[in-house]
Write a protein that holds these residues in place. Structure first.
Motif, PDB file in Angstrom:
ATOM      1  N   THR A  14       0.943  -1.324  -0.057  1.00  0.00           N
ATOM      2  CA  THR A  14       0.064  -0.130   0.067  1.00  0.00           C
ATOM      3  C   THR A  14       0.818   1.117  -0.262  1.00  0.00           C
ATOM      4  O   THR A  14       1.717   1.226   0.887  1.00  0.00           O
ATOM      5  CB  THR A  14      -0.905   0.184   1.332  1.00  0.00           C
TER       6      THR A  14
ATOM      7  N   SER B 292      -6.155  10.142 -10.779  1.00  0.00           N
ATOM      8  CA  SER B 292      -6.886   9.136 -10.183  1.00  0.00           C
ATOM      9  C   SER B 292      -7.010   7.722 -11.241  1.00  0.00           C
ATOM     10  O   SER B 292      -6.790   6.691 -10.988  1.00  0.00           O
ATOM     11  CB  SER B 292      -8.461   9.491  -9.926  1.00  0.00           C
ATOM     12  N   GLU B 293      -7.133   8.201 -12.545  1.00  0.00           N
ATOM     13  CA  GLU B 293      -7.335   7.140 -13.575  1.00  0.00           C
ATOM     14  C   GLU B 293      -5.999   6.555 -13.721  1.00  0.00           C
ATOM     15  O   GLU B 293      -5.850   5.294 -13.802  1.00  0.00           O
ATOM     16  CB  GLU B 293      -7.472   7.819 -14.846  1.00  0.00           C
TER      17      GLU B 293
ATOM     18  N   VAL C  91      -3.575   6.411 -11.466  1.00  0.00           N
ATOM     19  CA  VAL C  91      -3.430   5.375 -10.130  1.00  0.00           C
ATOM     20  C   VAL C  91      -4.153   4.134 -10.159  1.00  0.00           C
ATOM     21  O   VAL C  91      -3.663   3.099  -9.819  1.00  0.00           O
ATOM     22  CB  VAL C  91      -3.748   6.087  -8.951  1.00  0.00           C
ATOM     23  N   LYS C  92      -5.521   4.226 -10.758  1.00  0.00           N
ATOM     24  CA  LYS C  92      -6.011   2.817 -10.948  1.00  0.00           C
ATOM     25  C   LYS C  92      -5.561   1.854 -12.178  1.00  0.00           C
ATOM     26  O   LYS C  92      -5.265   0.659 -12.007  1.00  0.00           O
ATOM     27  CB  LYS C  92      -7.418   3.190 -11.652  1.00  0.00           C
ATOM     28  N   SER C  93      -4.666   2.548 -13.030  1.00  0.00           N
ATOM     29  CA  SER C  93      -3.998   1.877 -13.910  1.00  0.00           C
ATOM     30  C   SER C  93      -2.779   1.154 -13.285  1.00  0.00           C
ATOM     31  O   SER C  93      -2.390   0.164 -13.752  1.00  0.00           O
ATOM     32  CB  SER C  93      -3.711   2.799 -15.287  1.00  0.00           C
ATOM     33  N   TYR C  94      -2.166   2.053 -12.506  1.00  0.00           N
ATOM     34  CA  TYR C  94      -1.125   1.477 -11.809  1.00  0.00           C
ATOM     35  C   TYR C  94      -1.448   0.274 -10.876  1.00  0.00           C
ATOM     36  O   TYR C  94      -0.616  -0.703 -10.756  1.00  0.00           O
ATOM     37  CB  TYR C  94      -0.415   2.623 -10.992  1.00  0.00           C
ATOM     38  N   GLU C  95      -2.479   0.553 -10.144  1.00  0.00           N
ATOM     39  CA  GLU C  95      -3.015  -0.476  -9.224  1.00  0.00           C
ATOM     40  C   GLU C  95      -3.198  -1.967 -10.055  1.00  0.00           C
ATOM     41  O   GLU C  95      -2.926  -3.147  -9.634  1.00  0.00           O
ATOM     42  CB  GLU C  95      -4.274  -0.187  -8.480  1.00  0.00           C
ATOM     43  N   ALA C  96      -3.978  -1.586 -10.962  1.00  0.00           N
ATOM     44  CA  ALA C  96      -4.166  -2.847 -11.851  1.00  0.00           C
ATOM     45  C   ALA C  96      -3.117  -3.537 -12.439  1.00  0.00           C
ATOM     46  O   ALA C  96      -3.059  -4.912 -12.291  1.00  0.00           O
ATOM     47  CB  ALA C  96      -5.111  -2.598 -13.254  1.00  0.00           C
TER      48      ALA C  96
ATOM     49  N   LYS D  48      -1.814  -1.346  -3.932  1.00  0.00           N
ATOM     50  CA  LYS D  48      -2.977  -0.333  -3.546  1.00  0.00           C
ATOM     51  C   LYS D  48      -2.391   0.749  -3.268  1.00  0.00           C
ATOM     52  O   LYS D  48      -1.369   1.099  -2.549  1.00  0.00           O
ATOM     53  CB  LYS D  48      -3.704  -0.888  -2.295  1.00  0.00           C
TER      54      LYS D  48
END
Length: 412
Positions: A28, A46-47, A49-54, A59
């Protein structure tokens, strides 16, 4: 029974390995951002970061604090030991105000060849701000120069932008003759004009010497700079409310509505007024002009960026740096540029927003970085006094000599 159970477990392990499922939880990374959640920058981040998380399985605890929230809350939180791995803000605030909390990023940048597609001048600015070491990574680059209305210039018969003070005066006369206000500003930016002008004569170090040591009367260039703006006022080249109008009165009024031709401001200006100017406004930008016998030229300006920094105590520095790369390179850097009408940080993103097209050539020539207002606001005890008297100078309530005398007296 045990054998059957073993076979089931073995089959499950094989199935998970085939589908790519992972038992272990990812790491995290806590990220505090300067943006408010509804801003275009925050939406793109935000987009990303979501791409990085995926892609990573990690997290990201992304918290949009807004300007006030991060400026007032970050340092106390860090001092209290709050886990914050990654944060962003202005280059000078991050490197100077929060410099003690920063991790040295030289090795992380070198390992990923980060600088290969970064803007050299901004990386250099980050190293300069970081005391010679790279402790922050720039994004959302910006410059502070003269923005102008190309349609007014064309109507006034001006074919090329002014590069010298003499040309600036000549063009101002043409603009005035065409029925427009040549030059405007609001109270929030008024001192940037005098700071830039004085720095053209004596450089930023000279400005800081004057401001910090009260050398108003003994520095002849102060009077020269004041006389130049006195001339602008007397010739009718300044807005009647130059610098006394409360921001954004003249920004959103005289300039955005097409009554004034020029405004010394940041590259964020087109985005701030696009709802007023509309899609047909032809934006121009040029470097603040040189002055006779001056020290600094068109290569000098306030330029910088928002920057990312990693907490020196972070246990997930490599992961945090990967988030930085995701936001500042390729797809999301380009999207950030488009959505916020900003300058790309990745040099491979060569297409700039149309409203900033004229900024590209100006920025490419910058090699000398001014701090905000070229240092004229460096002494907080003097700033309101300088502002008050410069406002008087630019509206005809004070002569150039009276301006110098007032500042000299206030410095004693």
């Amino acid at each position: 029974m045990k054998k059957r159970m073993f076979c089931l477990v073995l089959a499950l392990i094989v199935l998970l390995s085939i589908t790519g499922a992972v038992f272990a939880e990812g790491k995290t990374i806590v990220y505090w951002s300067m943006w408010s959640a509804s801003e275009p920058q925050a939406i793109v981040i935000s987009e990303a970061v979501k791409s990085y998380e995926a892609a990573s399985g990690n997290k990201v605890d992304l918290q949009f604090k807004g300007r006030t929230g991060i400026r007032e809350g970050l340092q106390p939180a860090l001092d209290a030991g709050t886990v914050i791995d990654l944060f962003d803000e202005d280059i000078d605030r991050v490197n100077v105000t929060w410099g003690d909390y920063l991790m040295d990023l030289e090795d992380l940048a070198k390992a990923s060849d980060y600088e290969k597609t970064a803007i050299p001048g901004l990386i250099a600015a980050c190293r300069e701000a970081g005391g010679g070491r790279l402790k922050s990574i720039p994004y959302q680059p910006n410059i502070f120069e003269v923005f102008y209305n190309q349609d007014i210039f064309k109507e006034a018969g001006i074919d090329t932008v002014p590069t010298t003070w003499e040309e600036f005066l000549a063009d101002s006369e043409k603009i005035k003759a065409a029925g427009y206000i040549p030059f405007t500003t609001d109270d929030a930016y008024v001192l940037t004009n005098f700071g830039y002008h004085l720095a053209r004569y004596i450089g930023q170090d000279g400005v800081l010497d004057v401001v910090n040591n009260g050398k108003w009367a003994e520095t002849p260039e102060v009077l020269k700079a004041a006389q130049d703006y006195e001339t602008l006022y007397k010739n009718g080249y300044l807005s009647p409310t130059f610098g006394i109008a409360a921001w954004p009165t003249n920004q959103n009024g005289e300039f955005a509505l097409g009554d004034a031709a020029m405004y010394l401001n940041g590259s964020w200006l087109p985005n701030e007024v696009k709802g007023i100017t509309g899609p047909d406004f032809l934006w121009g930008c040029f470097a603040y002009p040189t002055v006779p016998g001056g020290k600094d030229g068109l290569e000098a300006a306030n330029y910088g960026a928002q920057v990312f920094a990693i907490n020196k105590n972070s246990q997930v520095a490599e992961e945090a740096f990967e988030i930085i790369k995701t936001i500042t390179k390729g797809e999301f850097d380009k999207k950030l540029s488009v959505e916020s009408v900003g300058i790309p940080a990745d040099t491979t993103n060569t297409e700039w927003p149309a409203m900033l097209a004229s900024v590209k050539e100006v920025m490419a020539k910058l090699t000398t970085r001014y701090q905000w207002s070229a240092g004229i606001e460096n002494n907080p005890n003097m700033t309101p006094i300088i502002k008050e008297n410069f406002q008087k100078l630019c509206t005809g309530k004070e002569t150039a000599q009276e301006f110098v005398d007032a500042l000299e007296a206030a410095s004693k």
